[in-house]
Design an enzyme around this catalytic site. Structure first.
Site, PDB file in Angstrom:
ATOM      1  N   ALA A 198       0.861  -1.181   0.000  1.00 40.30           N
ATOM      2  CA  ALA A 198       0.000   0.000   0.000  1.00 40.30           C
ATOM      3  C   ALA A 198       0.897   1.232   0.000  1.00 40.30           C
ATOM      4  O   ALA A 198       2.077   1.146   0.344  1.00 40.30           O
ATOM      5  CB  ALA A 198      -0.879  -0.025   1.244  1.00 40.30           C
ATOM      6  N   GLY A 237       0.538  -5.111   0.709  1.00 43.49           N
ATOM      7  CA  GLY A 237      -0.594  -5.049  -0.216  1.00 43.49           C
ATOM      8  C   GLY A 237      -0.246  -5.595  -1.595  1.00 43.49           C
ATOM      9  O   GLY A 237      -1.142  -6.014  -2.331  1.00 43.49           O
ATOM     10  N   GLU A 294      -0.696  -9.224  -1.206  1.00 43.94           N
ATOM     11  CA  GLU A 294      -2.147  -9.429  -1.035  1.00 43.94           C
ATOM     12  C   GLU A 294      -2.854  -9.336  -2.389  1.00 43.94           C
ATOM     13  O   GLU A 294      -3.799 -10.089  -2.655  1.00 43.94           O
ATOM     14  CB  GLU A 294      -2.706  -8.383  -0.060  1.00 43.94           C
ATOM     15  N   GLU A 347       3.985  -5.873   7.080  1.00 39.81           N
ATOM     16  CA  GLU A 347       3.191  -4.849   7.759  1.00 39.81           C
ATOM     17  C   GLU A 347       3.523  -4.723   9.238  1.00 39.81           C
ATOM     18  O   GLU A 347       3.470  -3.630   9.812  1.00 39.81           O
ATOM     19  CB  GLU A 347       1.690  -5.144   7.602  1.00 39.81           C
TER      20      GLU A 347
HETATM   21  N1  3HC Z   1       4.617   3.455   0.118  1.00 43.50           N
HETATM   22  C1  3HC Z   1       5.109   4.681  -0.196  1.00 43.50           C
HETATM   23  N2  3HC Z   1       6.395   4.891  -0.512  1.00 43.50           N
HETATM   24  C2  3HC Z   1       7.218   3.830  -0.523  1.00 43.50           C
HETATM   25  C3  3HC Z   1       6.778   2.539  -0.214  1.00 43.50           C
HETATM   26  C4  3HC Z   1       5.401   2.365   0.127  1.00 43.50           C
HETATM   27  N3  3HC Z   1       4.879   1.160   0.386  1.00 43.50           N
HETATM   28  N4  3HC Z   1       7.815   1.691  -0.305  1.00 43.50           N
HETATM   29  C5  3HC Z   1       8.880   2.426  -0.664  1.00 43.50           C
HETATM   30  N5  3HC Z   1       8.528   3.720  -0.793  1.00 43.50           N
HETATM   31  C6  3HC Z   1       9.376   4.836  -1.217  1.00 43.50           C
HETATM   32  C7  3HC Z   1      10.469   5.131  -0.207  1.00 43.50           C
HETATM   33  O1  3HC Z   1      10.012   6.021   0.781  1.00 43.50           O
HETATM   34  C8  3HC Z   1      11.541   5.724  -1.085  1.00 43.50           C
HETATM   35  O2  3HC Z   1      11.201   7.063  -1.317  1.00 43.50           O
HETATM   36  P1  3HC Z   1      12.337   8.165  -1.562  1.00 43.50           P
HETATM   37  O3  3HC Z   1      13.075   7.722  -2.807  1.00 43.50           O
HETATM   38  O4  3HC Z   1      11.588   9.425  -1.706  1.00 43.50           O
HETATM   39  O5  3HC Z   1      13.219   8.118  -0.348  1.00 43.50           O
HETATM   40  C9  3HC Z   1      11.390   4.963  -2.396  1.00 43.50           C
HETATM   41  O6  3HC Z   1      10.077   4.411  -2.365  1.00 43.50           O
HETATM   42  C10 3HC Z   1      12.391   3.839  -2.570  1.00 43.50           C
HETATM   43  O7  3HC Z   1      12.365   3.024  -1.408  1.00 43.50           O
HETATM   44  P2  3HC Z   1      13.703   2.415  -0.788  1.00 43.50           P
HETATM   45  O8  3HC Z   1      14.723   3.478  -0.650  1.00 43.50           O
HETATM   46  O9  3HC Z   1      13.294   1.678   0.425  1.00 43.50           O
HETATM   47  O10 3HC Z   1      14.148   1.441  -1.953  1.00 43.50           O
HETATM   48  P3  3HC Z   1      14.849   0.020  -1.870  1.00 43.50           P
HETATM   49  O11 3HC Z   1      15.077  -0.405  -3.259  1.00 43.50           O
HETATM   50  O12 3HC Z   1      15.979   0.048  -0.912  1.00 43.50           O
HETATM   51  O13 3HC Z   1      13.741  -0.957  -1.221  1.00 43.50           O
HETATM   52  C11 3HC Z   1      11.557  -1.913  -0.950  1.00 43.50           C
HETATM   53  C12 3HC Z   1      12.560  -1.233  -1.929  1.00 43.50           C
HETATM   54  C13 3HC Z   1      12.103  -3.274  -0.519  1.00 43.50           C
HETATM   55  C14 3HC Z   1      10.263  -2.105  -1.683  1.00 43.50           C
HETATM   56  C15 3HC Z   1      11.377  -1.023   0.302  1.00 43.50           C
HETATM   57  O14 3HC Z   1      11.073   0.286  -0.119  1.00 43.50           O
HETATM   58  C16 3HC Z   1      10.290  -1.451   1.228  1.00 43.50           C
HETATM   59  O15 3HC Z   1      10.493  -2.329   2.048  1.00 43.50           O
HETATM   60  N6  3HC Z   1       9.109  -0.804   1.148  1.00 43.50           N
HETATM   61  C17 3HC Z   1       8.031  -0.974   2.063  1.00 43.50           C
HETATM   62  C18 3HC Z   1       7.335  -2.283   1.897  1.00 43.50           C
HETATM   63  C19 3HC Z   1       6.197  -2.383   2.874  1.00 43.50           C
HETATM   64  O16 3HC Z   1       6.323  -2.178   4.058  1.00 43.50           O
HETATM   65  N7  3HC Z   1       5.017  -2.720   2.337  1.00 43.50           N
HETATM   66  C20 3HC Z   1       3.855  -2.846   3.145  1.00 43.50           C
HETATM   67  C21 3HC Z   1       3.132  -1.532   3.170  1.00 43.50           C
HETATM   68  S1  3HC Z   1       1.752  -1.543   4.262  1.00 43.50           S
HETATM   69  C22 3HC Z   1       0.555  -2.373   3.392  1.00 43.50           C
HETATM   70  O17 3HC Z   1       0.798  -2.829   2.301  1.00 43.50           O
HETATM   71  C23 3HC Z   1      -0.762  -2.449   4.068  1.00 43.50           C
HETATM   72  C24 3HC Z   1      -1.688  -3.397   3.387  1.00 43.50           C
HETATM   73  O18 3HC Z   1      -1.666  -4.623   4.045  1.00 43.50           O
HETATM   74  C25 3HC Z   1      -3.074  -2.880   3.400  1.00 43.50           C
END
Ligand code: 3HC
Ligand code: NAI
Length: 699
Positions: free
Chosen positions: A61, A100, A103, A123
């Site tokens: 998400a 997400g 999912e 998450e």
């Molecule tokens: N939402 C918004 N922005 C995100 C994001 C997300 N889910 N994931 C990454 N970004 C942004 C980062 O803030 C960063 O922004 P910036 O360039 O302005 O600093 C950019 O994307 C690149 O991210 P990284 O520097 O972390 O890039 P990497 O290549 O090192 O890693 C990744 C990529 C493994 C995908 C890592 O970004 C990550 O772990 N992201 C989060 C994944 C996550 O937690 N997903 C679950 C979200 S909650 C959810 O899905 C709820 C659902 O169940 C309803």
């Protein structure tokens, strides 16, 4: 350009997502997918492929939308449409399918992935739970136990592992789209084309007897004081005991509770803070990086050995320099012992450990550092010795080599002046144990060049550290703030509390360890020796260190001597209260004319945390830290501050600046204005009615 496109390729409809950098499921993406499905419903397609452009499949998400008014379609609603779709949908995964993203893939009818892909439900790390059906679909696909592992660890798994537990259907090679289309055609050919995860029976076999009670107990230890993991257990329990629809309702309710919790707000703040901290405000984007192919490390003691491990773990060869062969061997032995321990824990193979150690060359000759791209000094914490080392480096190192110091307190500008190339000198402050702790404080000297700074930031990422930038001051960001926190711990001891009283309050707050237990772990001699070099004025009020000095004089140096603020069981290292320590405290209080009275827990907590926060404000007003969130990164990754409280500055904001300011003023009246002077920035923001975030955004 639209973030979602739809095209027919023969009889397969291809939905392409393109929302850089990580295809987060923003409102535009969700709406776009819904529209593409509507289009596909009526066209000639027999099956659909959902695929992403760029470096990864959907990473989850869009976290930046959380906490804001919801925009329809919500993700759970969209995924119900995906799952109910009447033509088979195949998710084609590359990069990472997270949260997400996974999912979405689980709501599709089939999943294929490149062998290099990883999938996971992280998450929990954001204080959340999978809130788009993940807690109900994962147990149906992989069984209750595997789903519990996946969701509560938050650790992604490889495509092969995902295939072996049934989370995906196929691992493919070559061009992903071609393979996914081929897979879609196979699905069509099979006839039995729609396989909805919601219709699968949950395999209950792995969750017999006390499974859920055991999970709750284990998770309350692993995620001490955190709420989301317990809610995850409740959701997975519902997947077993309730219908799919009822389970989804439980998940929705608990997801919203998590989303609105202060813990998740703090963890989401930390997610962005961690990514922001590597950005240097005034550094030109086009700054060229230097190549770091060989690293020299001077001093193979506690820190030097750990620092060396970071580089060889990243495949970068290290030359380790010590004063003599005996010291060199001692350093190598410590490294070997650390690797042996990692192998024993099953985290590394013997072969890899041997390969990595082979990348370390020992020497006692400075000439062997002539070719290094980066040299990190980790010798004794003494300015004169460090200056001598840097003068030698200046003589032998090639032009352009980065010369770094791991100093905890010394003035990086003075160290730089002992060379003819201050632009190449920088502080790289690792934390102990250096092979484990994630934080790297990068200390920018007045003359440090942009190139050296940018390269150091990039290097931090290569060795998997989280960097935070500090200007030069005594103790930089972390240790300068720690000094004020430790000051209050010592004063609380003197005025009426006990080591276990203070440590318990701070542990209940969420700190990994209390300050006195940390003192015993690091060694009471460390602070004593640091004070030795200071004038009385620099040392500060004697009440802030007299107990520590008294313990030092008794030879109670902490864990290494079996006693410090506590007594330690020689076999188990279990710490126990020691009546002798109370006698020492009482004697010191008497000598200083302090009448000891019980201090309540709330006051202890406020005195320690507000001292930390007040110094944080001073660090910001002086421009030592770039932004409040960098201070949070320092404290969460370097000092065991609970991430679910978001670091000291986020915590300050959550309490309210006015409350903190008023309390600090009251503390000044009660405990002495020599200790409690509100930072000018704190006072200013309270007077202007501004938050710290507003101030940071205006900088
Ligand atoms: N939402 C918004 N922005 C995100 C994001 C997300 N889910 N994931 C990454 N970004 C942004 C980062 O803030 C960063 O922004 P910036 O360039 O302005 O600093 C950019 O994307 C690149 O991210 P990284 O520097 O972390 O890039 P990497 O290549 O090192 O890693 C990744 C990529 C493994 C995908 C890592 O970004 C990550 O772990 N992201 C989060 C994944 C996550 O937690 N997903 C679950 C979200 S909650 C959810 O899905 C709820 C659902 O169940 C309803
Ligand atoms: P240590 O005492 O364990 O190791 C220092 C090593 O440097 C010794 O092995 C010594 O033989 C060697 N050495 C001394 N002078 C030398 C010289 N001129 N040339 C080559 N080698 C020399 O010390 P530790 O704890 O590793 O600290 C090193 C530096 O790291 C200090 O500046 C310290 O402040 C800093 N630091 C220490 C932390 C800790 O928790 N120990 C944390 C972060 C930084």
């Amino acid at each position: 350009m639209s973030v979602v496109s739809y095209q027919l390729e023969g009889d397969i409809g291809v939905i392409r997502l393109n929302n850089p950098p990580v295809n987060a499921l923003s409102h535009a993406l969700r709406s776009g997918i819904k529209e593409a499905l509507a289009q596909a419903q009526d066209d000639a397609s027999l099956a659909l492929v959902l695929i992403c452009e760029g470096r990864t499949f959907i990473a989850g998400a869009d976290i930046s939308e959380f906490g804001k008014p919801p925009m329809l379609p919500s993700l759970p609603e969209l995924l119900n449409v995906v799952e109910a779709f009447t033509k088979p949908i195949i998710a084609a995964i590359h990069g990472t399918a997270l949260g997400g993203g996974l999912e979405t893939a689980m709501a599709c009818h089939y999943r294929c992935a490149l062998a290099t892909a990883n999938v996971g439900l992280p998450e929990v790390k954001l204080g959340l739970l999978p809130g788009a059906g993940g807690t109900q679909r994962a147990p149906r696909l992989v069984g209750v136990k595997a789903a519990m592992d996946l969701i509560t660890t938050g650790v992604p798994i490889s495509a092969d592992k995902a295939l072996s537990i049934g989370l995906i259907d196929k691992v493919v090679e070559g061009d992903l789209l071609t393979s996914a289309i081929k897979f879609a055609q196979e699905v069509i050919a099979q006839g039995d084309v729609i396989r909805r995860v919601r219709d699968i029976e949950v395999d209950k076999e792995s969750a017999l007897d006390d499974f859920f009670a055991d999970c709750r107990a284990k998770l309350s230890q692993r995620y001490r004081l955190q709420e989301a993991p317990q809610r995850i257990v409740e959701c997975i329990e519902a997947s077993m005991n309730k219908s799919f629809e009822e389970g989804l309702k439980v998940e929705r309710r608990l997801f919203i509770e998590c989303m609105n919790s202060s813990q998740s707000a703090a963890l989401r703040h930390m997610f962005f803070a961690e990514r922001m901290s590597s950005k240097i405000k005034d550094l030109p984007k086009e700054t060229q990086l230097k190549d770091i192919k060989r690293v020299g490390i001077i001093g193979g003691g506690t820190m030097g050995g750990g620092i060396a491990m970071n580089f060889v773990n990243a495949g970068i060869p290290v030359t380790l320099l010590e004063i003599n062969d005996v010291a060199l061997q001692r350093g190598k032995d410590i490294i070997a012992k650390n690797y042996a321990m990692t192998v024993k824990k099953g985290k590394l193979t013997n072969q890899l450990a041997t390969q990595r150690q082979a990348l370390i060359t020992g020497t006692t000759d400075y000439n062997d550092l002539a070719d290094m791209d980066l040299v990190i000094e980790a010798v004794f914490e003494n300015l004169d010795i460090k200056k001598q080392v840097f003068a030698k480096l200046d003589n032998v190192c090639k032009p352009g080599a980065i010369l770094a110091s791991n100093t905890s307190y010394q003035d990086v500008n003075l160290i730089a002046e002992s060379t003819s190339r201050p632009q190449d000198v920088i502080g790289l402050h690792f934390f102990s144990p250096a092979n484990v702790m994630k934080l790297l404080e990068i200390v920018r000297g007045d003359k440090t060049s942009d190139q050296v700074l940018a390269t150091s930031m990039a290097m931090a990422k290569t060795i998997k550290k989280v960097p935070a930038l500090s200007r030069v001051c005594y103790g930089f960001i972390g240790n300068r703030m720690l000094r004020q926190y430790a000051r209050e711990a010592q004063l609380c001891l003197l005025e009426g509390s006990t080591p276990q009283g203070i440590d318990t309050v701070m542990q209940n707050f969420g700190m990994a360890m209390g300050p006195l237990a940390v003192g015993d772990l690091a060694g009471i001699d460390i602070g004593y020796k640091a004070r030795e070099g200071l004038t009385d004025e620099e040392k500060g009020d004697v009440r802030t260190y007299c107990i520590a000095d008294a313990l030092y004089d008794m030879g109670r140096l902490g864990q290494k001597t079996g006693a410090g603020y506590y007594q330690y069981d020689p076999d188990t290292r279990q710490r126990m209260a020691d009546p002798v320590v109370l006698e020492v405290i009482e004697a010191q209080a008497k000598q200083r004319g302090v009448e000891r009275k019980a201090i309540d827990d709330e006051t202890i907590l406020q005195r320690l945390t507000f001292a930390l926060i007040n110094e944080g404000f001073k660090i910001l007003e002086e421009g030592i830290a770039q932004r409040p969130s960098d201070i949070d990164v320092v404290y969460v990754f370097g000092y065991g501050f609970p991430a679910y409280r978001g670091g000291p500055m986020f915590y300050a904001e959550s309490i309210g600046l006015e409350k903190i300011y008023q309390t600090i003023c009251e503390f000044g009246a009660i405990y002495g204005e020599e200790f409690w002077q509100p930072a000018a920035l704190l006072k200013q923001l309270v007077e202007e009615g501004k938050t710290l975030t507003q101030w940071a955004n205006s900088q």
